[in-house]
Design an enzyme around this catalytic site. Sequence first.
Site, mmCIF file in Angstrom:
data_model
loop_
_atom_site.group_PDB
_atom_site.id
_atom_site.type_symbol
_atom_site.label_atom_id
_atom_site.label_comp_id
_atom_site.label_asym_id
_atom_site.label_seq_id
_atom_site.Cartn_x
_atom_site.Cartn_y
_atom_site.Cartn_z
ATOM 1 N N LYS A 92 0.831 -1.209 0.000
ATOM 2 C CA LYS A 92 0.000 0.000 0.000
ATOM 3 C C LYS A 92 0.868 1.262 0.000
ATOM 4 C CE LYS A 92 -2.403 -0.796 3.763
ATOM 5 N NZ LYS A 92 -1.826 -2.067 4.232
ATOM 6 N N ARG B 51 -9.761 0.601 9.118
ATOM 7 C CA ARG B 51 -9.355 -0.773 9.436
ATOM 8 C C ARG B 51 -10.475 -1.538 10.125
ATOM 9 N NH1 ARG B 51 -3.747 0.231 9.339
ATOM 10 N NH2 ARG B 51 -2.288 -1.207 10.140
ATOM 11 N N ARG C 217 11.764 -6.919 4.272
ATOM 12 C CA ARG C 217 11.804 -5.495 4.652
ATOM 13 C C ARG C 217 12.695 -5.300 5.881
ATOM 14 N NH1 ARG C 217 6.209 -2.286 5.065
ATOM 15 N NH2 ARG C 217 6.025 -2.830 7.246
ATOM 16 N N ARG D 214 11.458 -1.287 12.378
ATOM 17 C CA ARG D 214 10.170 -1.052 13.033
ATOM 18 C C ARG D 214 9.886 -2.198 14.005
ATOM 19 N NH1 ARG D 214 5.909 0.414 8.320
ATOM 20 N NH2 ARG D 214 4.553 -0.638 9.796
ATOM 21 N N ARG E 242 -0.388 -9.684 13.350
ATOM 22 C CA ARG E 242 -1.083 -8.569 12.682
ATOM 23 C C ARG E 242 -1.913 -9.081 11.508
ATOM 24 N NH1 ARG E 242 3.325 -4.632 10.893
ATOM 25 N NH2 ARG E 242 1.618 -3.328 10.175
HETATM 26 P P1 AMP Z 1 0.544 0.458 9.620
HETATM 27 O O1 AMP Z 1 1.783 1.286 9.438
HETATM 28 O O2 AMP Z 1 -0.608 0.934 8.804
HETATM 29 O O3 AMP Z 1 0.792 -1.003 9.465
HETATM 30 O O4 AMP Z 1 0.086 0.682 11.149
HETATM 31 C C1 AMP Z 1 0.949 0.371 12.227
HETATM 32 C C2 AMP Z 1 0.126 0.211 13.492
HETATM 33 O O5 AMP Z 1 -0.579 1.424 13.776
HETATM 34 C C3 AMP Z 1 -0.975 -0.856 13.416
HETATM 35 O O6 AMP Z 1 -0.487 -2.138 13.703
HETATM 36 C C4 AMP Z 1 -1.932 -0.356 14.489
HETATM 37 O O7 AMP Z 1 -1.422 -0.629 15.788
HETATM 38 C C5 AMP Z 1 -1.873 1.147 14.286
HETATM 39 N N1 AMP Z 1 -2.889 1.608 13.302
HETATM 40 C C6 AMP Z 1 -2.637 2.207 12.099
HETATM 41 N N2 AMP Z 1 -3.781 2.521 11.470
HETATM 42 C C7 AMP Z 1 -4.788 2.100 12.283
HETATM 43 C C8 AMP Z 1 -6.202 2.126 12.181
HETATM 44 N N3 AMP Z 1 -6.839 2.629 11.107
HETATM 45 N N4 AMP Z 1 -6.920 1.620 13.222
HETATM 46 C C9 AMP Z 1 -6.320 1.107 14.316
HETATM 47 N N5 AMP Z 1 -4.984 1.041 14.464
HETATM 48 C C10 AMP Z 1 -4.211 1.539 13.465
#
Ligand code: AMP
Length: 193
Positions: A13, A88, A127, A139, A150
Site C-alpha cells: 500500500k 481498518r 523489509r 520497526r 497482525r
Molecule cells: P501500519 O503502518 O498501517 O501497518 O500501522 C501500524 C500500526 O498502527 C498498526 O499495527 C496499528 O497498531 C496502528 N494503526 C494504524 N492505522 C490504524 C487504524 N486505522 N486503526 C487502528 N490502528 C491503526
Amino acid sequence: MRIVLLGPPGAGKGTQSARLVEKYDIVQLSTGDMLRTAVKAGTPVGLKAKAVMEAGHLVSDETVIGIIADRITDADCANGYILDGFPRTVAQAEALDRLLTESGHKLDAVVELLVDDAAMVSRIVKRRADAVAAGQPVRKDDDTEVFKDRIVKYREETAPVSGYYEQTGRRQTVDGMAPIEEIAAQIDAILLA
Ligand code: AMP
C-alpha cells in the site's frame, strides 16, 4: 481524488500510495505514520498508542477517527488524499462516510490489493533484512511473530471492511501479487474508469 487503499500489512500500500500522490497531486494519509509520529513526539495520543502498536494490536476507533477527522480538513487535503491503513474496522469506514457526507465529498475509489498471507510474511522478513542491511532502524512491529499476529488480526477485524465496501458497491480489487508496475497500471485503470 479521494481514495481508500485496502490490503493487509506488507501488501504494498505504501509503495502504491507514494506513486498516486505524485501522479494526482494528492496527499497520503497513513494512520500508521501519523501514529508513529505521535509516539515519537510523545503526544497524549502517542503515549496511549505506543504499547498497543508495539504489540501489533489496533489502536482504538475513537483515536484514529479523531486523527483522520482533524487531518482531512487541513488545507493540503483540498485536492484529495489517499487513505493508507484507514479504515481498518467497519466502525471506521462508517465514520469516514459520515465525515465525507458532512463535507459534501465522496470517495472516488476503494481499491483492495489482494495478496496471500505466506507472501506477506516473506515480504516483511525481507523489509526487516533490508532495513538492517542499510543500517536503518527496524520497526518494532516488523518482528515476524508480531507480524503474523497482525495478519491474523487483519483477517479477523479488517476483512469486514472490504465486505462493507463490497456491499455498498464500491470495492474494486487488484492483484497485489503482480509486479509493482502492473499493480500500478491496474489501479490507474480503475481511477480513470
Ligand atoms: P501500519 O503502518 O498501517 O501497518 O500501522 C501500524 C500500526 O498502527 C498498526 O499495527 C496499528 O497498531 C496502528 N494503526 C494504524 N492505522 C490504524 C487504524 N486505522 N486503526 C487502528 N490502528 C491503526
